[in-house]
Design a protein around this motif. Structure first.
Motif, PDB file in Angstrom:
ATOM      1  N   HIS A  32       0.735  -1.256   0.010  1.00  0.00           N
ATOM      2  CA  HIS A  32       0.000  -0.021  -0.062  1.00  0.00           C
ATOM      3  C   HIS A  32       0.877   1.303  -0.009  1.00  0.00           C
ATOM      4  CE1 HIS A  32      -3.119  -2.773   2.049  1.00  0.00           C
ATOM      5  NE2 HIS A  32      -3.309  -3.036   0.657  1.00  0.00           N
ATOM      6  N   ASP A  58      -1.130   3.818   2.392  1.00  0.00           N
ATOM      7  CA  ASP A  58      -0.686   3.677   3.837  1.00  0.00           C
ATOM      8  C   ASP A  58       0.297   4.924   4.064  1.00  0.00           C
ATOM      9  OD1 ASP A  58      -2.432   1.555   4.210  1.00  0.00           O
ATOM     10  OD2 ASP A  58      -0.696   0.152   4.926  1.00  0.00           O
ATOM     11  N   ARG A  83      -3.896   1.446  -3.656  1.00  0.00           N
ATOM     12  CA  ARG A  83      -4.775   0.040  -3.214  1.00  0.00           C
ATOM     13  C   ARG A  83      -5.845   0.192  -3.852  1.00  0.00           C
ATOM     14  NH1 ARG A  83      -4.936   1.096   2.952  1.00  0.00           N
ATOM     15  NH2 ARG A  83      -6.136  -0.881   2.972  1.00  0.00           N
ATOM     16  N   HIS A 153       2.903  -1.773   6.762  1.00  0.00           N
ATOM     17  CA  HIS A 153       1.588  -0.823   6.832  1.00  0.00           C
ATOM     18  C   HIS A 153       1.541   0.142   7.735  1.00  0.00           C
ATOM     19  CE1 HIS A 153      -0.305  -4.061   3.930  1.00  0.00           C
ATOM     20  NE2 HIS A 153       0.585  -4.678   4.174  1.00  0.00           N
ATOM     21  N   GLU A 224       2.117  -3.438  11.567  1.00  0.00           N
ATOM     22  CA  GLU A 224       1.045  -1.946  10.915  1.00  0.00           C
ATOM     23  C   GLU A 224       1.571  -1.004  12.301  1.00  0.00           C
ATOM     24  OE1 GLU A 224      -1.683  -1.509   9.285  1.00  0.00           O
ATOM     25  OE2 GLU A 224      -2.186  -3.463   8.584  1.00  0.00           O
TER      26      GLU A 224
END
Ligand SMILES: [Zn+2]
Length: 247
Positions: A32, A58, A83, A153, A224
């Motif tokens: 992303h 992201d 994305r 991410h 993340e």
């Protein structure tokens, strides 16, 4: 805004490989990374704010992945399209592989997409990216260099009005030992680190971890980071420094 075919729209290469000769067993992936949407698609009908928002990409994830690549001497596969065109971390069968809505935003340019336009995105973006990732893993397995696959991410601090408590999360399926080492390392700071939070890995909704990792017997996690931690170069460096020793 829509045309029945998107033939010729995807002139940009679908991915880039950073540090292809990296010596680290870590193989970084940034699915992303980009908010790029070809001009012909007019931001898929989104206004500027929505197209710049995290729904298209992201925020900060690419900068962090690049910093980790440099620090670890690791190869990094970077996606070159948003994305919103087609999500590289979703199986094609997932209903939101080409999302018609994202969070609060309808995505007009993805609604009522023709089969030909859909196939153009699959052939131009999705397939080459996954072929390349498969090859990078194949090469390493053939050379007896067991890779560790790490998707990089970021997530938004607030989702549907709710503030998320974690500064970062580690998502995993079968690679619990590897994931727990990373989580344990990050938790030494005393901050809230999610274990399979803020998302869980689901083979019906994920690609990188289940398909390229778990199915192949390769340790695989998604990292993340809450995107307010990645808004400045200094924030990015701090996260790279914290993560690198545990990957
Ligand atoms: Zn992401």
């Amino acid at each position: 805004m829509q045309s029945s075919t998107e033939s010729g729209f995807y002139r940009r290469p679908p991915f880039e490989i950073v540090n292809p000769r990296g010596k680290s067993p870590v193989l970084l992936v940034c699915e992303h990374a980009s908010r790029f949407i070809p001009e012909e698609l007019r931001q898929l009908g989104l206004d500027d704010e929505a197209a710049r928002e995290h729904i298209a990409w992201d925020i900060g994830a690419l900068a962090l992945a690049e910093a980790l690549s440099a620090r670890l001497d690791a190869t990094l596969l970077v996606a070159n399209y948003s994305r919103l065109l087609i999500d590289l971390n979703r199986p094609l069968e997932a209903p939101d592989a080409i999302p018609e809505h994202s969070e609060i935003y309808p995505i007009p340019g993805n609604q009522g997409l023709t089969a030909a336009a859909r196939q153009e995105r699959v052939a131009s973006i999705f397939e080459p990216f996954h072929r390349q990732l498969t090859e990078l893993i194949d090469e390493r397995l053939e050379a007896q260099r067991a890779p560790r696959l790490v998707g990089v991410h970021s997530f938004t601090p607030k989702y549907r009005g709710e503030t998320r408590p974690w500064v970062a999360g580690v998502l995993f399926g079968k690679a619990d030992a590897y994931a727990n080492r990373i989580i344990g390392g990050l938790r030494q700071s005393g901050e809230a680190i999610g274990s399979n939070q803020p998302y869980v890995i689901d083979p019906l909704e994920d690609m990188t971890v289940p398909v390229h990792g778990d199915e192949r017997g390769v340790d695989a996690v998604l990292i993340e980071i809450r995107n307010d931690g990645l808004r400045t170069p200094q924030g990015v460096e701090t996260w790279a420094e914290r993560l690198a020793p545990w990957l």
